[in-house]
Design a protein around this motif. Structure first.
Motif, PDB file in Angstrom:
ATOM      1  N   PRO A 229      39.987  73.653 -48.898  1.00 47.21           N
ATOM      2  CA  PRO A 229      40.933  72.622 -48.439  1.00 47.21           C
ATOM      3  C   PRO A 229      40.220  71.424 -47.834  1.00 47.21           C
ATOM      4  O   PRO A 229      40.426  71.059 -46.671  1.00 47.21           O
ATOM      5  CB  PRO A 229      41.779  73.371 -47.405  1.00 47.21           C
ATOM      6  N   SER A 230      39.336  70.817 -48.608  1.00 48.09           N
ATOM      7  CA  SER A 230      38.538  69.704 -48.089  1.00 48.09           C
ATOM      8  C   SER A 230      39.381  68.476 -47.799  1.00 48.09           C
ATOM      9  O   SER A 230      38.953  67.590 -47.044  1.00 48.09           O
ATOM     10  CB  SER A 230      37.418  69.348 -49.085  1.00 48.09           C
ATOM     11  N   GLY A 231      40.590  68.409 -48.393  1.00 49.49           N
ATOM     12  CA  GLY A 231      41.470  67.296 -48.097  1.00 49.49           C
ATOM     13  C   GLY A 231      42.221  67.451 -46.790  1.00 49.49           C
ATOM     14  O   GLY A 231      42.846  66.486 -46.314  1.00 49.49           O
ATOM     15  N   GLU A 232      42.169  68.610 -46.183  1.00 50.46           N
ATOM     16  CA  GLU A 232      42.805  68.834 -44.882  1.00 50.46           C
ATOM     17  C   GLU A 232      42.050  68.028 -43.827  1.00 50.46           C
ATOM     18  O   GLU A 232      40.832  68.146 -43.694  1.00 50.46           O
ATOM     19  CB  GLU A 232      42.764  70.327 -44.530  1.00 50.46           C
ATOM     20  N   PRO A 233      42.747  67.170 -43.080  1.00 47.99           N
ATOM     21  CA  PRO A 233      42.059  66.305 -42.111  1.00 47.99           C
ATOM     22  C   PRO A 233      41.162  67.100 -41.154  1.00 47.99           C
ATOM     23  O   PRO A 233      41.604  68.055 -40.515  1.00 47.99           O
ATOM     24  CB  PRO A 233      43.210  65.642 -41.358  1.00 47.99           C
ATOM     25  N   GLY A 234      39.897  66.724 -41.115  1.00 49.56           N
ATOM     26  CA  GLY A 234      38.944  67.322 -40.199  1.00 49.56           C
ATOM     27  C   GLY A 234      38.257  68.570 -40.708  1.00 49.56           C
ATOM     28  O   GLY A 234      37.347  69.094 -40.044  1.00 49.56           O
ATOM     29  N   PHE A 235      38.643  69.081 -41.895  1.00 53.81           N
ATOM     30  CA  PHE A 235      38.078  70.344 -42.372  1.00 53.81           C
ATOM     31  C   PHE A 235      36.577  70.212 -42.637  1.00 53.81           C
ATOM     32  O   PHE A 235      35.785  71.062 -42.198  1.00 53.81           O
ATOM     33  CB  PHE A 235      38.802  70.807 -43.639  1.00 53.81           C
ATOM     34  N   THR A 236      36.187  69.163 -43.351  1.00 48.21           N
ATOM     35  CA  THR A 236      34.763  69.021 -43.663  1.00 48.21           C
ATOM     36  C   THR A 236      33.952  68.657 -42.418  1.00 48.21           C
ATOM     37  O   THR A 236      32.753  68.936 -42.360  1.00 48.21           O
ATOM     38  CB  THR A 236      34.538  67.971 -44.763  1.00 48.21           C
ATOM     39  N   ARG A 237      34.630  68.073 -41.430  1.00 48.55           N
ATOM     40  CA  ARG A 237      33.919  67.761 -40.177  1.00 48.55           C
ATOM     41  C   ARG A 237      33.448  69.044 -39.493  1.00 48.55           C
ATOM     42  O   ARG A 237      32.372  69.069 -38.876  1.00 48.55           O
ATOM     43  CB  ARG A 237      34.826  66.963 -39.243  1.00 48.55           C
ATOM     44  N   VAL A 238      34.233  70.107 -39.611  1.00 51.24           N
ATOM     45  CA  VAL A 238      33.811  71.377 -39.036  1.00 51.24           C
ATOM     46  C   VAL A 238      32.519  71.838 -39.692  1.00 51.24           C
ATOM     47  O   VAL A 238      31.587  72.300 -39.019  1.00 51.24           O
ATOM     48  CB  VAL A 238      34.906  72.449 -39.201  1.00 51.24           C
ATOM     49  N   ILE A 239      32.427  71.713 -41.010  1.00 50.86           N
ATOM     50  CA  ILE A 239      31.204  72.099 -41.721  1.00 50.86           C
ATOM     51  C   ILE A 239      30.045  71.220 -41.284  1.00 50.86           C
ATOM     52  O   ILE A 239      28.923  71.708 -41.053  1.00 50.86           O
ATOM     53  CB  ILE A 239      31.421  72.013 -43.245  1.00 50.86           C
ATOM     54  N   GLU A 240      30.288  69.934 -41.155  1.00 50.95           N
ATOM     55  CA  GLU A 240      29.235  69.016 -40.714  1.00 50.95           C
ATOM     56  C   GLU A 240      28.707  69.415 -39.340  1.00 50.95           C
ATOM     57  O   GLU A 240      27.491  69.440 -39.108  1.00 50.95           O
ATOM     58  CB  GLU A 240      29.768  67.588 -40.677  1.00 50.95           C
ATOM     59  N   ASP A 241      29.626  69.720 -38.429  1.00 48.96           N
ATOM     60  CA  ASP A 241      29.211  70.077 -37.073  1.00 48.96           C
ATOM     61  C   ASP A 241      28.426  71.387 -37.055  1.00 48.96           C
ATOM     62  O   ASP A 241      27.432  71.522 -36.330  1.00 48.96           O
ATOM     63  CB  ASP A 241      30.437  70.187 -36.165  1.00 48.96           C
TER      64      ASP A 241
END
Length: 328
Positions: A229-241
């Motif tokens: 669900p990479s389009g879910e707002p903030g989802f990829t930010r969790v991976i980045e962090d």
């Protein structure tokens, strides 16, 4: 041929108790009776001091198996590990990494129905495992219901019938040379690996809570060829962090047969750009135990992606077959 049977516990030797089935049967006597028509065989028998239900198995138990096999290597021609089916594929994969280059066949087997009970598959599985280890070219493998599967390619697919294990990506169960990790091989130890399964409607907040505090690694079970669900707002930010904090995020598929390609779809590319690592065509069991193996070696964090994508024990298809056009 001299074969050592290592009994760790599991259904194959369970007996009925007021609490339900528990390890405790005389497996050594059952095997001796089963193989009395094989004068060509000499057998040894070893067992865990404390037999386990394989649902309780830990990386320390994987290491107990590895240590026992190493300790008896020079005394026997081949080895059969009798193991509970719930985590048999994990233990077989773990042994495959740690015992690459071992030089003698090791086959894992078990049973869906214990010795001595009506319909038991234990006799057939034990006989089949013995026949399998007669082939000196075999490395680490699983034998179950007539099928021999490479130790890093097996996955438990059924708890309801005799055909308990399948191989989504079959590979030869052959002996492989030991990889040179550049460090002395260290024993397995426990690691905090968070397993997260993507589901429709999962929020970034839930993903963050599931990975907080930051674990040693994250296995993200996405969809298809490696999307989430990479389009879910903030989802990829969790991976980045997580990635910036030194926690690798490895993407698997919920599909039993798949090969992760994070560049194929935009929804996968977003995970890649955030720092996620694709697990190629590894099974869940092979990927999880490989992470445990690599983390136990205390390799530099920057080297982990390279080693995850390096075939150590047949867990990866190096010459990948073409992927048909996928329908999302």
């Amino acid at each position: 041929m001299n074969v050592l049977f290592l009994y760790t516990g599991g259904t194959i030797g369970m007996v009925g108790t007021p609490r339900g089935l528990e390890p405790g049967g005389d497996v050594e006597a059952e095997i001796a009776s089963l193989l009395r028509d094989r004068p060509d065989l000499t057998t040894g028998f070893a067992r865990f001091e404390h037999l386990i239900d394989s649902s309780d198995a830990t990386p320390e138990d994987w290491q107990r198996i590895v240590d026992r096999l190493r300790a008896h290597r020079d005394e026997h021609d081949a080895f059969v590990v009798l193991h509970g089916t719930d985590t048999l594929a994990h233990s077989a994969a773990a042994a495959s990494y740690a015992l690459a280059g071992f030089g003698k066949p090791v086959v894992f087997t078990g049973a869906q129905v214990p010795f001595g009970m009506p319909g038991s598959d234990a006799p057939d599985n034990v006989r089949g495992a013995v026949e399998a280890v007669a082939d000196a070219a075999i490395g680490r493998a699983v034998f179950f219901d007539g099928e021999l599967i490479a130790g890093t390619r097996a996955t438990k697919s059924s708890a309801l019938d005799r055909h308990g294990f399948t191989s989504p990506h079959p590979a030869p169960a052959a002996e492989r040379p030991a990889p040179d990790l550049g460090v002395p091989l260290a024993p397995y130890r426990r690691h905090d690996i968070a397993v997260v399964t993507a589901v429709p409607g999962m929020t970034a907040e839930r993903f963050r809570h599931l990975t907080s505090p930051a674990p040693d690694a994250v296995l993200l079970r996405g969809y298809g060829l490696g999307v989430g669900p990479s389009g879910e707002p903030g989802f990829t930010r969790v991976i980045e962090d997580l990635n910036s904090g030194g926690t690798p995020v490895v993407v698997l598929s919920q599909s039993q047969r798949s090969r992760i390609d994070l560049e194929r779809y935009a929804a996968g590319r977003a995970l890649l750009d955030a720092g996620a690592i694709g697990a190629a065509d590894m099974t869940f069991e092979a990927a999880y135990t490989k992470l445990c193996f690599l983390l136990s070696q205390d390799l530099p964090a920057a080297d982990l992606p390279t080693w995850l994508h390096t075939d150590l024990a047949g867990e990866l298809t190096l010459q990948a077959e073409p992927v048909a056009t996928a329908l999302g």
